[in-house]
Design a protein around this motif. Structure first.
Motif, PDB file in Angstrom:
ATOM      1  N   UNK A   1      37.532   8.524  -1.170  1.00  0.00           N
ATOM      2  CA  UNK A   1      38.123   8.212  -2.478  1.00  0.00           C
ATOM      3  C   UNK A   1      39.050   9.320  -2.983  1.00  0.00           C
ATOM      4  N   UNK A   2      39.999   8.895  -3.789  1.00  0.00           N
ATOM      5  CA  UNK A   2      40.902   9.864  -4.419  1.00  0.00           C
ATOM      6  C   UNK A   2      40.318  10.280  -5.765  1.00  0.00           C
ATOM      7  N   UNK A   3      40.462  11.574  -6.070  1.00  0.00           N
ATOM      8  CA  UNK A   3      39.851  12.130  -7.280  1.00  0.00           C
ATOM      9  C   UNK A   3      40.924  12.581  -8.259  1.00  0.00           C
ATOM     10  N   UNK A   4      40.700  12.263  -9.539  1.00  0.00           N
ATOM     11  CA  UNK A   4      41.582  12.764 -10.597  1.00  0.00           C
ATOM     12  C   UNK A   4      40.718  13.193 -11.785  1.00  0.00           C
ATOM     13  N   UNK A   5      40.841  14.476 -12.149  1.00  0.00           N
ATOM     14  CA  UNK A   5      40.060  15.017 -13.263  1.00  0.00           C
ATOM     15  C   UNK A   5      41.028  15.410 -14.379  1.00  0.00           C
ATOM     16  N   UNK A   6      40.687  15.005 -15.589  1.00  0.00           N
ATOM     17  CA  UNK A   6      41.506  15.370 -16.752  1.00  0.00           C
ATOM     18  C   UNK A   6      40.619  15.988 -17.826  1.00  0.00           C
ATOM     19  N   UNK A   7      41.225  16.808 -18.638  1.00  0.00           N
ATOM     20  CA  UNK A   7      40.485  17.395 -19.767  1.00  0.00           C
ATOM     21  C   UNK A   7      40.320  16.330 -20.842  1.00  0.00           C
ATOM     22  N   UNK A   8      39.511  16.648 -21.851  1.00  0.00           N
ATOM     23  CA  UNK A   8      39.268  15.675 -22.921  1.00  0.00           C
ATOM     24  C   UNK A   8      40.550  15.340 -23.675  1.00  0.00           C
ATOM     25  N   UNK A   9      41.523  16.261 -23.639  1.00  0.00           N
ATOM     26  CA  UNK A   9      42.807  15.972 -24.290  1.00  0.00           C
ATOM     27  C   UNK A   9      43.834  15.425 -23.295  1.00  0.00           C
ATOM     28  N   UNK A  10      43.319  14.856 -22.146  1.00  0.00           N
ATOM     29  CA  UNK A  10      44.121  14.106 -21.171  1.00  0.00           C
ATOM     30  C   UNK A  10      45.057  14.960 -20.338  1.00  0.00           C
ATOM     31  N   UNK A  11      44.807  16.284 -20.263  1.00  0.00           N
ATOM     32  CA  UNK A  11      45.604  17.123 -19.390  1.00  0.00           C
ATOM     33  C   UNK A  11      45.003  17.113 -17.992  1.00  0.00           C
ATOM     34  N   UNK A  12      45.867  16.950 -16.976  1.00  0.00           N
ATOM     35  CA  UNK A  12      45.386  16.850 -15.602  1.00  0.00           C
ATOM     36  C   UNK A  12      44.885  18.193 -15.109  1.00  0.00           C
ATOM     37  N   UNK A  13      43.700  18.193 -14.498  1.00  0.00           N
ATOM     38  CA  UNK A  13      43.087  19.400 -13.953  1.00  0.00           C
ATOM     39  C   UNK A  13      43.205  19.342 -12.434  1.00  0.00           C
ATOM     40  N   UNK A  14      43.649  20.422 -11.828  1.00  0.00           N
ATOM     41  CA  UNK A  14      43.745  20.459 -10.373  1.00  0.00           C
ATOM     42  C   UNK A  14      42.351  20.413  -9.762  1.00  0.00           C
ATOM     43  N   UNK A  15      42.188  19.558  -8.748  1.00  0.00           N
ATOM     44  CA  UNK A  15      40.877  19.451  -8.112  1.00  0.00           C
ATOM     45  C   UNK A  15      41.027  18.925  -6.694  1.00  0.00           C
ATOM     46  N   UNK A  16      39.981  19.130  -5.895  1.00  0.00           N
ATOM     47  CA  UNK A  16      39.944  18.645  -4.533  1.00  0.00           C
ATOM     48  C   UNK A  16      38.548  18.133  -4.241  1.00  0.00           C
ATOM     49  N   UNK A  17      38.451  16.903  -3.650  1.00  0.00           N
ATOM     50  CA  UNK A  17      37.170  16.254  -3.410  1.00  0.00           C
ATOM     51  C   UNK A  17      36.930  16.110  -1.901  1.00  0.00           C
ATOM     52  N   UNK A  18      35.701  16.378  -1.475  1.00  0.00           N
ATOM     53  CA  UNK A  18      35.293  16.180  -0.092  1.00  0.00           C
ATOM     54  C   UNK A  18      33.942  15.480  -0.086  1.00  0.00           C
ATOM     55  N   UNK A  19      33.799  14.417   0.771  1.00  0.00           N
ATOM     56  CA  UNK A  19      32.518  13.719   0.913  1.00  0.00           C
ATOM     57  C   UNK A  19      32.174  13.648   2.383  1.00  0.00           C
ATOM     58  N   UNK A  20      30.937  13.979   2.723  1.00  0.00           N
ATOM     59  CA  UNK A  20      30.454  13.865   4.099  1.00  0.00           C
ATOM     60  C   UNK A  20      28.959  13.606   4.061  1.00  0.00           C
TER      61      UNK A  20
END
Length: 998
Positions: free
Chosen positions: A457-476
């Motif tokens: 899956x693709x991950x997108x994290x934002x702050x409560x004020x809708x600012x995009x936070x850089x992130x990286x997701x890994x599942x295994x």
């Protein structure tokens, strides 16, 4: 190396005997798992129509022990809970070349034509390869097997696709885990096709009609051989006999070829399974009449890139239309009760199979029928319903596990089990965590969205004020790791979170902050996953354009039907003693000319005002080569009397429509002039939209094409060293003498056998289709139409004919006929010539435009023919040249293209003039038909209007509109980002006498 290969082949032939050599059963080496495995809580498709909800599938030793809702699970059983998942039988593809190396083609240095086989002990033609067995060259291909396994297939049929009779095929289980069980049957199918072998340079057959003739001769020879008539053993016929009880598969590769293959099957009491090409919907009525089962590929054409209007204009409407209509083929076949299996054959990539099948379903193909076409039907065709194609007790444990309905786009195929061995396609243990979450890390709150694929899956994290936070997701293995970099942090400030996915509604774990402190994190689902849909990229079904008869430009949506027609006040060219009648009525009823006179009436008739117009009988072209499929010449031998144009009439050639527009209603389709003794002809009526069989003139007289001159002695072939006999005009005469002597002896042998009381007893003569045809000439049952130029050869053939006590019927071309018209008159031969062709090759240098009139004045029956697709549309103008050059009357000149060719073809009792009782094959012209300004307004055959100038004008507008619609659809495909192909102009071959196939 040879010994190793031999042992490998033997391992397939006798798998039980050699299993221990290759796969030892010693417990110290290999432990065979004999445990039960139970798959519980699944939706089980035992067959496409027998479905168990919340069922259990129990397998052991590679077979199904049982499937049901109340299966008792034994002890010593591995249980796998498949709640929410489905189990389907693995697919079967019975037409592949899996594991077969492509036959090595002969090199360019080996391509000098071969006329007699060099093989000893086999059939005389090297394209008859019935002795070939697929298992002899088979090598299991695990890489290719994986491609098929990923597409859901568990079993494939495979063979060597080379030649006309291709030999036997085998059945293979795609079990990459256990080689000892891969071979299900070493010989299960017997294969045929309309293709020459790539491994031979034998010249015969060089055409489709030659291939059909060869198949017929092969079956006659097989029958003769089986009755013990042969003096020596023939390994090809021996194999053909041994394989008779196998499933007979014929790769027709075209809708018209399917009809042709079916024709041969009916002649010999065979039952072919026909492997089609995907265009069957275009001739569904004829396909139904074959009463055959089919194997159908789904290699739909890619959209054409028509953004360049000049390139787009090169495309034929039928190709644009086929792109549009092809996805409906499976639905049309299914709706018409055709039983068919599906195949991956012809696909560039096996992975395209599912994509194309889902597209066919989107266009109306029923999902249950789709599953049947991949499971129970191919199993039934092979006679293996008790072993494969279902999950009934005792069947092989071949099945796929999916996340849901197998033919839904979002469904995931997890595993494909073959003979109880698991092949993993997608990890079945992966949990679907997609959706929207409230993410909390050490009291800091975020919004977290997960979409894309389940496994990644693709991950997108934002702050409560809708600012995009850089992130990286890994599942295994259901462990999740997230790296978060807050926007206000330094370059090296990362938060690392990890946790195990247990509950997809709430995921939690521990995190290490950038300062090294360990904290807790959690994510609570707030909304389920909803796939984002870009409305601009929603793939909607294209509007499917209607199929026409035929399915090309100027085809009709409905087949034309017979009418009662009354022409009023026409100038009628009767071609009878009445001559040309002014202001006369003609009534057409029940396909016949019912009445001729003045003031006629019929309450049921459609009345046509023909005042100032001319009504004639339809033009008859004695010598034409249009509407012939894959070769006008069978030039592989110096005699090809066994072939017939009747086999290869192409009912979809647009030249048929063009001929109708020129007033042509009947043509004789002649073999070319590549050899002295050519093939049998076909007399056809141009019933546009009808089948080839419906076009053939009923109870037609038998004709054959002979030839003289430069072509038959290969003077114009462009080959630096022609090797086939004859190469001189003297040799041409010897060919005739030799073959007629052989035919005479052949005929005598059969007459002696049939009259001796031995019919059906003792050794019968061998049926020889070639000599049988020539014997018909000797018995005055078949007529010769002979291509001719030079006076010496014209005289020669008449002498040969008189020596064997028959007469030549027609000399066609006959451009030096004016020199020997008196001798032709004595012999009783007619002439079908050109009006004014001359000097297009050396032997035509003496041609003159007065030739036809001179022969006519000498008392010969003279016709003008076309031998050319373009000329056949204006034969009315060719007839007018007899008036110009020979001062022939208009009435007599008109007979050159109507009544006279009818006489030459021995059909003048039915056509060629306007006479009560004759077929209603007539043309209404807007002017004197001999005028260069004359146009056919209506062309009618047996009371059916096949060409109407007003409808033609409307069709031209409709064709242009349809092209624009299709180009618009294609441009939309490109705009969506779909794969496209470059438009290609197809060079249409217009056959002439000397056209050779390559």
């Amino acid at each position: 190396m040879k010994k190793i290969l031999l042992l490998l082949c033997l391992s397939f032939l006798v798998p039980k005997t050699y299993a221990q050599e290759y796969f030892p059963n010693n417990e110290s080496v290999q432990n065979k798992n004999t445990n039960f495995t139970a798959f519980t809580n699944a939706k089980i498709y035992v067959t496409p129509t027998q479905i168990i909800e919340k069922g259990t599938l129990l397998i052991q030793n590679g077979k199904v022990i049982g499937a049901g809702a109340t299966i008792t699970i034994p002890k010593n059983c591995v249980t796998i809970n498949l709640e929410g998942k489905s189990i389907y039988p693995s697919f079967i593809d019975i037409y592949t070349s899996f594991g077969i190396e492509k036959p090595k083609e002969i090199t360019s240095t080996e391509r000098n034509p071969l006329y007699d086989t060099k093989r000893v002990g086999y059939y005389w033609n090297e394209s008859i390869r019935s002795e070939v067995n697929g298992y002899e060259s088979f090598k299991y291909d695990p890489t290719k097997a994986e491609e098929l396994l990923k597409a859901g297939f568990g079993v494939v049929g495979t063979h060597v696709p080379d030649g006309i009779a291709q030999g036997s095929g085998m059945l293979i289980a795609l079990n990459n885990a256990d080689k000892s069980t891969q071979l299900l049957s070493d010989k299960i199918t017997n294969h045929f096709a309309f293709t020459k072998s790539a491994t031979t340079n034998q010249s015969y057959p060089s055409s489709l009609m030659g291939m059909m003739a060869l198949l017929r001769q092969m079956y006659f020879d097989l029958d003769w051989y089986k009755k013990g008539n042969a003096a020596t053993k023939d390994l090809s016929l021996e194999a053909l006999s041994n394989n008779e009880k196998l499933v007979q598969i014929f790769a027709s590769e075209d809708k018209l070829n399917s009809v042709r293959a079916s024709k041969i099957a009916k002649e010999f009491g065979l039952n072919y399974v026909l492997k089609g090409i995907g265009n069957e919907f275009e001739r569904i009525e004829e396909i139904k009449k074959t009463n055959s089962k089919f194997i159908i590929p789904i290699n739909f054409p890619e959209a054409y890139d028509v953004s360049d209007p000049y390139q787009a204009n090169q495309m034929e409407l039928k190709d644009l239309r086929f792109w549009n209509q092809a996805p409906t083929n499976l639905k049309v076949l299914s709706d018409n009760g055709i039983v068919f299996a599906l195949t991956t054959d012809k696909l560039k990539k096996v992975e395209d199979f599912r994509t194309n099948l889902l597209r066919a379903i989107k266009y109306g193909f029923d999902t249950t029928k789709a599953l049947e076409a991949l499971t129970t039907i191919p199993a039934s065709i092979l006679g293996k319903s008790n072993e494969i194609g279902s999950l009934k007790t005792g069947s092989l444990a071949n099945f796929v596990i999916t996340s849901g309905e197998i033919f839904e786009e979002k469904t995931i195929v997890y595993e494909n089990w073959v003979q109880g061995s698991k092949y993993v396609i997608n990890d079945i243990m992966v949990k679907d965590i997609r959706g929207k979450y409230d993410l909390t890390v050490n009291n800091t709150k975020y919004k977290w969205t997960l979409d894309g694929d389940i496994a990644a899956p693709k991950s997108e994290i934002t702050s409560v004020d809708a600012k995009k936070i850089k992130s990286k997701l890994t599942i295994a293995n259901n462990w999740i790791s997230i790296i978060i970099k807050p926007n206000d942090s330094t370059k090296t400030s990362f938060t690392r979170a990890t946790g195990y996915i247990d509950d997809i509604e709430k995921i939690s774990g521990k995190a290490i902050l950038f300062n090294g402190n360990e904290v807790k994190w959690s994510a609570v689902k707030t909304a389920p996953f909803a796939k984002a849909v870009d409305s601009s990229k929603i793939e909607k079904n294209n509007m499917i354009l209607p199929t026409t008869f035929p399915n090309v430009a100027f085809g009709t949506v409905k087949k034309a039907t017979q009418q009662t027609l009354l022409f009023k006040n026409a100038t009628v060219w009767t071609n009878e003693k009445e001559g040309v009648l002014e202001e006369t009525d003609v009534l057409i009823k029940n396909g016949k000319i019912a009445a001729i006179g003045k003031n006629l009436s019929d309450a049921s008739a459609t009345v046509l005002d023909a005042k100032g117009k001319h009504l004639t009988s339809g033009i008859i072209d004695e010598h034409s080569h249009i509407a012939i499929s894959r070769g006008v010449n069978e030039g592989g031998h110096n005699s090809s009397a066994e072939v017939t144009i009747e086999d290869v009439v192409n009912s979809e050639d647009v030249n048929i429509y063009r001929d109708l527009a020129g007033g042509v209603t009947t043509s004789q389709l002649l073999h070319g002039s590549a050899n002295p003794i050519g093939g049998r002809s076909a007399i056809v009526k141009w019933k546009w939209g009808a089948s080839a069989e419906e076009m053939l003139y009923k109870d037609q007289p038998k004709f054959i094409k002979f030839a003289l001159g430069e072509n038959v002695k290969q003077a114009n072939w462009g080959i630096t060293n022609p090797t086939r006999f004859p190469q001189t005009r003297m040799g041409v005469e010897q060919v005739f003498t030799d073959y007629f002597q052989r035919a005479k002896e052949y005929d005598l042998a059969w007459k002696t056998y049939n009259s001796s009381g031995k019919k059906g007893k003792g050794k019968a003569p061998r049926v020889d289709l070639e000599l049988q045809t020539l014997a018909e000439i000797l018995n005055k049952e078949r007529f010769i139409s002979c291509h001719s130029y030079v006076q010496s050869e014209i005289l020669m053939l008449m002498n040969v004919a008189e020596k064997f006590n028959f007469r030549v019927n027609t000399f066609t071309h006959i451009l030096e006929g004016y020199k020997v018209a008196d001798e032709m008159k004595k012999h009783g031969v007619g002439a079908s010539t050109f009006s004014d062709w001359w000097a297009y090759k050396f032997e035509v240098n003496d041609a003159i435009p007065f030739n036809g009139p001179i022969m006519h004045n000498a008392g010969l029956v003279v016709a003008y023919n076309s031998d050319d697709a373009e000329m056949s549309r204006r034969l009315n103008q060719e007839a007018a040249k007899a008036v110009k050059y020979g001062n022939i009357s208009e009435e007599e000149a008109w007979k050159f293209v109507t009544l006279n060719p009818a006489k030459l073809l021995h059909i003048d009792d039915k056509v060629g003039s306007i006479k009560i009782g004759k077929d209603a094959d007539v043309v209404l012209w807007n002017n004197n038909p001999l005028s260069i300004y004359a146009k056919a307004e209506k062309t009618i055959i047996e009371g059916v209007v096949y060409y109407d100038v007003q409808k033609d004008e409307a069709q031209r507008v409709a064709v242009a509109k349809e092209r624009n619609e299709l180009i618009g659809q294609l441009l939309q495909e490109k705009n969506k980002g779909m794969i496209t192909q470059e438009p290609k102009k197809k060079e249409k071959i217009e056959y002439h006498c000397d056209s050779l196939e390559h």
